[in-house]
Structure formats: C-alpha cells, structure tokens
Design an enzyme around this catalytic site. Structure first.
Site, mmCIF file in Angstrom:
data_model
loop_
_atom_site.group_PDB
_atom_site.id
_atom_site.type_symbol
_atom_site.label_atom_id
_atom_site.label_comp_id
_atom_site.label_asym_id
_atom_site.label_seq_id
_atom_site.Cartn_x
_atom_site.Cartn_y
_atom_site.Cartn_z
ATOM 1 N NE ARG A 121 -3.978 -2.049 2.109
ATOM 2 C CZ ARG A 121 -3.798 -3.086 2.916
ATOM 3 N NH1 ARG A 121 -2.805 -3.089 3.784
ATOM 4 N NH2 ARG A 121 -4.618 -4.111 2.868
ATOM 5 C CE LYS A 143 1.055 14.182 -14.689
ATOM 6 N NZ LYS A 143 0.878 14.701 -16.061
ATOM 7 C CD GLU A 185 10.031 16.740 -22.497
ATOM 8 O OE1 GLU A 185 9.343 17.673 -22.046
ATOM 9 O OE2 GLU A 185 9.542 15.799 -23.158
ATOM 10 C CE LYS A 227 7.306 17.639 -14.037
ATOM 11 N NZ LYS A 227 7.314 16.352 -14.660
ATOM 12 C CD GLU A 237 -1.789 17.521 -16.801
ATOM 13 O OE1 GLU A 237 -0.832 16.790 -16.495
ATOM 14 O OE2 GLU A 237 -2.307 17.529 -17.917
ATOM 15 N NE ARG A 241 2.425 17.449 -13.245
ATOM 16 C CZ ARG A 241 2.920 16.573 -12.406
ATOM 17 N NH1 ARG A 241 2.500 16.548 -11.163
ATOM 18 N NH2 ARG A 241 3.839 15.720 -12.764
ATOM 19 C CG ASN A 245 0.519 18.301 -21.043
ATOM 20 O OD1 ASN A 245 1.365 17.458 -20.762
ATOM 21 N ND2 ASN A 245 -0.641 18.368 -20.410
ATOM 22 C CG HIS A 248 3.995 16.936 -24.339
ATOM 23 N ND1 HIS A 248 4.873 17.982 -24.170
ATOM 24 C CD2 HIS A 248 4.605 15.853 -23.808
ATOM 25 C CE1 HIS A 248 5.957 17.551 -23.549
ATOM 26 N NE2 HIS A 248 5.835 16.257 -23.324
ATOM 27 C CG HIS A 252 1.360 12.726 -26.776
ATOM 28 N ND1 HIS A 252 0.740 13.136 -25.617
ATOM 29 C CD2 HIS A 252 2.519 12.166 -26.390
ATOM 30 C CE1 HIS A 252 1.508 12.846 -24.589
ATOM 31 N NE2 HIS A 252 2.596 12.254 -25.027
ATOM 32 C CG HIS A 267 8.550 11.789 -25.545
ATOM 33 N ND1 HIS A 267 7.216 11.900 -25.859
ATOM 34 C CD2 HIS A 267 8.757 12.618 -24.494
ATOM 35 C CE1 HIS A 267 6.631 12.750 -25.023
ATOM 36 N NE2 HIS A 267 7.543 13.194 -24.188
HETATM 37 P P1 NAD Z 1 14.405 5.348 -20.980
HETATM 38 O O1 NAD Z 1 14.190 5.247 -19.550
HETATM 39 O O2 NAD Z 1 13.876 4.267 -21.855
HETATM 40 O O3 NAD Z 1 15.948 5.510 -21.263
HETATM 41 C C1 NAD Z 1 16.386 5.620 -22.601
HETATM 42 C C2 NAD Z 1 17.519 4.660 -22.909
HETATM 43 O O4 NAD Z 1 18.711 5.185 -22.356
HETATM 44 C C3 NAD Z 1 17.365 3.265 -22.338
HETATM 45 O O5 NAD Z 1 17.792 2.357 -23.301
HETATM 46 C C4 NAD Z 1 18.302 3.240 -21.151
HETATM 47 O O6 NAD Z 1 18.826 1.972 -20.891
HETATM 48 C C5 NAD Z 1 19.388 4.190 -21.586
HETATM 49 N N1 NAD Z 1 20.072 4.906 -20.518
HETATM 50 C C6 NAD Z 1 19.508 5.523 -19.459
HETATM 51 N N2 NAD Z 1 20.437 6.184 -18.764
HETATM 52 C C7 NAD Z 1 21.621 5.972 -19.381
HETATM 53 C C8 NAD Z 1 22.947 6.407 -19.157
HETATM 54 N N3 NAD Z 1 23.249 7.257 -18.165
HETATM 55 N N4 NAD Z 1 23.900 5.965 -19.994
HETATM 56 C C9 NAD Z 1 23.611 5.159 -21.037
HETATM 57 N N5 NAD Z 1 22.375 4.735 -21.316
HETATM 58 C C10 NAD Z 1 21.381 5.138 -20.498
HETATM 59 O O7 NAD Z 1 13.793 6.700 -21.598
HETATM 60 P P2 NAD Z 1 13.596 8.171 -21.034
HETATM 61 O O8 NAD Z 1 13.601 9.028 -22.230
HETATM 62 O O9 NAD Z 1 14.500 8.492 -19.903
HETATM 63 O O10 NAD Z 1 12.128 8.132 -20.418
HETATM 64 C C11 NAD Z 1 10.990 7.917 -21.222
HETATM 65 C C12 NAD Z 1 9.849 7.518 -20.339
HETATM 66 O O11 NAD Z 1 9.580 8.550 -19.403
HETATM 67 C C13 NAD Z 1 8.547 7.267 -21.087
HETATM 68 O O12 NAD Z 1 8.012 6.049 -20.683
HETATM 69 C C14 NAD Z 1 7.642 8.405 -20.632
HETATM 70 O O13 NAD Z 1 6.288 8.043 -20.603
HETATM 71 C C15 NAD Z 1 8.176 8.705 -19.277
HETATM 72 N N6 NAD Z 1 7.920 10.060 -18.799
HETATM 73 C C16 NAD Z 1 7.378 10.202 -17.561
HETATM 74 C C17 NAD Z 1 7.126 11.457 -17.049
HETATM 75 C C18 NAD Z 1 6.579 11.612 -15.661
HETATM 76 O O14 NAD Z 1 6.244 12.720 -15.262
HETATM 77 N N7 NAD Z 1 6.504 10.546 -14.908
HETATM 78 C C19 NAD Z 1 7.446 12.597 -17.800
HETATM 79 C C20 NAD Z 1 8.005 12.423 -19.058
HETATM 80 C C21 NAD Z 1 8.238 11.149 -19.551
#
Ligand code: NAD
Length: 367
Positions: A121, A143, A185, A227, A237, A241, A245, A248, A252, A267
């Site tokens: 929980r 999030k 971003e 942020k 949001e 917040r 977007n 986005h 998207h 992305h």
């Molecule tokens: P990711 O976590 O898939 O990382 C991208 C790639 O980089 C992966 O292959 C990973 O293994 C590699 N990697 C990570 N750190 C590394 C490092 N220091 N050195 C070498 N390789 C490394 O992708 P991301 O772009 O970090 O995150 C995308 C995700 O984030 C999506 O699922 C998206 O929905 C989510 N997201 C969430 C929020 C939120 O508020 N929670 C906001 C934006 C995006």
C-alpha cells in the site's frame, strides 16, 4: 551542487539535488530514508554502467542493496514487468519501512515509482535519474505509470519520491540522441515561462546539448526549478501543470501516427517539433509575432532537433486531428492546446476549433 525543494503545499516536500559526482556520495544522502537495506530498480544497460558505483556508495554507509534490472525500453512499463518486480521485492523481503531506489531513465522511474506506490500500500522511493529527460522532467512531480495495449501511461498513480539525485556525470554515457531528446524538454521549460532561460539555451547554454557538463548543470537546475514551481502549485494537473504539455498535443499525435517507434522519432524530437508547431499555430492565429515563432524554430534546429512535419514523415491531416481530439487533454467540443503569446508566455486554450487546426495541419504539409 544545487538543491531545489519541491512541494510544500499539496505534498511532503523533497529535495532535488543536482550536481557532479553525486553517485559516489549517494549512500550518505539516501541513508536517512532507508534502514539497513534497499532494492535498486534499474534497467540492464544502466545497471551495468552505474549500478556498481551506487552499490559501493550504499555499502560505504552500511546499506545492503540488491539490483533488480528490467530490460531497457518502453516495453518494460507493463503489467508483466510490474508483477515480476513486485515478486522480486517480496522475495527480497522489503517491508513498509524500507524504500526502493530507481536508477535509470523515465521508464525505470515510472515503473519503480508505481511499484513503490503499490507495494504494501505504498513505500518510499528515491529517484536517481540517469537520462536528461528523467533529470529535468520525469523524476520530479510524482507521476508514475505503466502502459497498456490501449495506450501509454494509462495505469498509474501519483506518488512523490522522498529525494531525487540528479548526477550530471552519469549523462556522459548517454547516447547522443537521448541527450538531444531530453534537451527538447529543457527548451520547452524556457518556452513555457522563462524567456531569459530560453535565450541562454539559444546562446552560451546551448553547449549543454553537445555534452558540456557546466551548461548541462545550469540547464538541469533551471528546468527542475521551473517544473518544481509548476507541480508544487498543481500536483494533479487541475490547471497550471497542463502548461508542461506544450508541444505534446501535436507531438503525441505525430508519435501515435508513427506507432511510437523509437527509431522513427524519439519522444523529445516529437516534443521539439510540437513546440515549433504550437508557436507557428499561435502566430497563425495572431496570438504571437511570427518572428518569435521563427526564432523558436531557429534555436530548436540549432540543437539538432526537428522543426518541420516533413522531417518526421508523411501524415494525413485528418488522422493527426483525430489523434489530437482523442488525446486525454481534449475537453468538451473545443480542442485543448498549449499556445503562446511569446517566448516564456505559454497559456492553455480550450477553444481551438477542429476546422482551424485541420487547416493549420494542411499548411504544415500534412495531406
Ligand atoms: P528510458 O528510460 O527508456 O531511457 C532511454 C535509454 O537510455 C534506455 O535504453 C536506457 O537503458 C538508456 N540509458 C539511461 N540512462 C543511461 C545512461 N546514463 N547511460 C547510457 N544509457 C542510459 O527513456 P527516457 O527518455 O529516460 O524516459 C521515457 C519515459 O519517461 C517514457 O516512458 C515516458 O512516458 C516517461 N515520462 C514520464 C514522465 C513523468 O512525469 N513521470 C514525464 C516524461 C516522460
């Protein structure tokens, strides 16, 4: 080293520490939040590169840790992986007073954060973001989510971390395209509410996208401040917040049309293109000076990010519009778009008509 405090109103405040060489001293910073042990959730790539350094620093302060690594990539944000993770946490024997550490990009942060929200929980978790996107965006704000075959991030929870450690040095192993994707971003944060920051990113600060650590540190700190200010005032949001977007809704729609294939458009690349489109749309509607939209495009292009629809592929305007209308941000009859009166002056519009957006998409080159 910089410390940005997040929250204080709606949720328990926490620090985001941004600096160089933080992994080596992470154990000491994490120690107040865990008892004798912790589980480090990571992906296989990040675990191999940075897991040992984190484990050594935890061990130095007497904290035993186990790494649970999921396969890298979006596919790990699934029910199957969440279930496997829960099972590993249970077999490790964590209890409600323990905490988990998320070491990785947004995928790991979102999955581990949701696991922390659900496990017994809800237990504490600490974010150690290793991508630029995770440092400036996903690790801050609480999030968490997994995807379902019906769409991304559809199953999740708000669960704030207790601490975020953003070590600029871990970005040195990040593939160039990932760094650029996160940079989108960063630029977005300036476009939303800080013209001086955007101008810095368009000049001296632009070295960050080429990996300069000092510029990266400045970019991460200011992005986190922005942020933090936004989510601190509007955790779930309900209003402000939504400004995050920017870029986005267009982005998207383009990603969805391309089938979210990483190779086609990352992305951040979609967000960069979406920001350019949001500014061009704003200019078309007489909301902002066309010269401003051109300046936004020039800075984004100089960072090596796409600015024109044709760079992403060929699209049918009606398909893009349908994706935009189906986006969860749409309300009532009008389309919700984040638009701008200038750089740093974004606002939410809920009254854009489908006809106008369709005409705009055709002007942008969609068929
Ligand atoms: P990711 O976590 O898939 O990382 C991208 C790639 O980089 C992966 O292959 C990973 O293994 C590699 N990697 C990570 N750190 C590394 C490092 N220091 N050195 C070498 N390789 C490394 O992708 P991301 O772009 O970090 O995150 C995308 C995700 O984030 C999506 O699922 C998206 O929905 C989510 N997201 C969430 C929020 C939120 O508020 N929670 C906001 C934006 C995006």
């Amino acid at each position: 080293m910089n410390v940005v405090s997040v929250g204080g109103g709606a949720f328990q405040p926490y620090d985001v520490v941004v600096g160089r060489g933080l992994l080596a001293g992470a154990g000491q910073r994490i120690a107040p939040f865990v008892r004798g042990r912790t589980a480090i959730v990571s992906d296989e790539t990040v675990a191999a590169l940075h897991g040992p350094a984190l484990q050594v620093s935890l061990q130095a302060v007497g904290i035993r840790s186990e790494i649970i690594a999921v396969p890298p990539g979006e596919a790990s944000k699934s029910f199957a992986e969440l279930e496997r993770l829960m099972d590993r946490l249970l077999s490790f024997g964590l209890d409600r007073k323990d905490a988990i550490v998320a070491l990785g990009g947004g995928v790991v942060g979102d999955l581990a954060g949701l696991a922390a929200a659900l496990y017994m929980r809800g237990i504490d978790f600490i974010q150690v973001p290793t991508t630029l996107l995770a440092q400036v965006d996903s690790s801050v704000g609480g999030k968490t989510a997994i995807d379902t075959p019906r769409g991304k991030n559809l199953v999740g929870a708000f669960h704030q971390p207790r601490l975020v450690l953003a070590d600029i040095d871990v970005l040195s192993t990040l593939p160039e395209r990932q760094l650029r994707s996160g940079w989108a971003e960063v630029l977005k944060h300036g476009l939303i509410c800080d013209a001086d920051f955007f101008n810095w990113l368009g000049g001296e600060g632009g070295a960050g996208v080429r990996g300069d650590p000092a510029a990266l540190e400045g970019a991460v700190v200011r992005s986190v401040e922005i942020k933090a200010a936004v989510v601190g005032a509007d955790e779930k949001e309900a209003g402000r917040r939504a400004l995050l977007n920017l870029g986005h809704t267009f982005g998207h729609a383009i990603e969805a049309e391309l089938g979210f294939e990483e190779a086609a458009l990352a992305h951040g690349e979609a967000v960069a293109l979406g920001c350019c489109m949001a500014f061009r749309y704003s200019a078309r509607q007489g909301l902002c000076d066309p010269a401003i939209a051109a300046r936004v495009e020039a800075v984004i292009a100089a960072a090596g990010l796409p600015t024109r629809l044709a760079e992403a592929g060929q699209f049918a305007a009606s398909n893009l519009l349908a994706r935009m209308a189906g986006d969860k941000k749409a309300e009532g009859g009008g389309l919700t778009l984040i638009l701008a009166r200038g750089i740093g002056e974004a606002f939410v519009s809920k009254t854009e008509t489908p006809e106008t957006v369709l005409a705009f998409l055709k002007e942008e080159g969609a068929a």
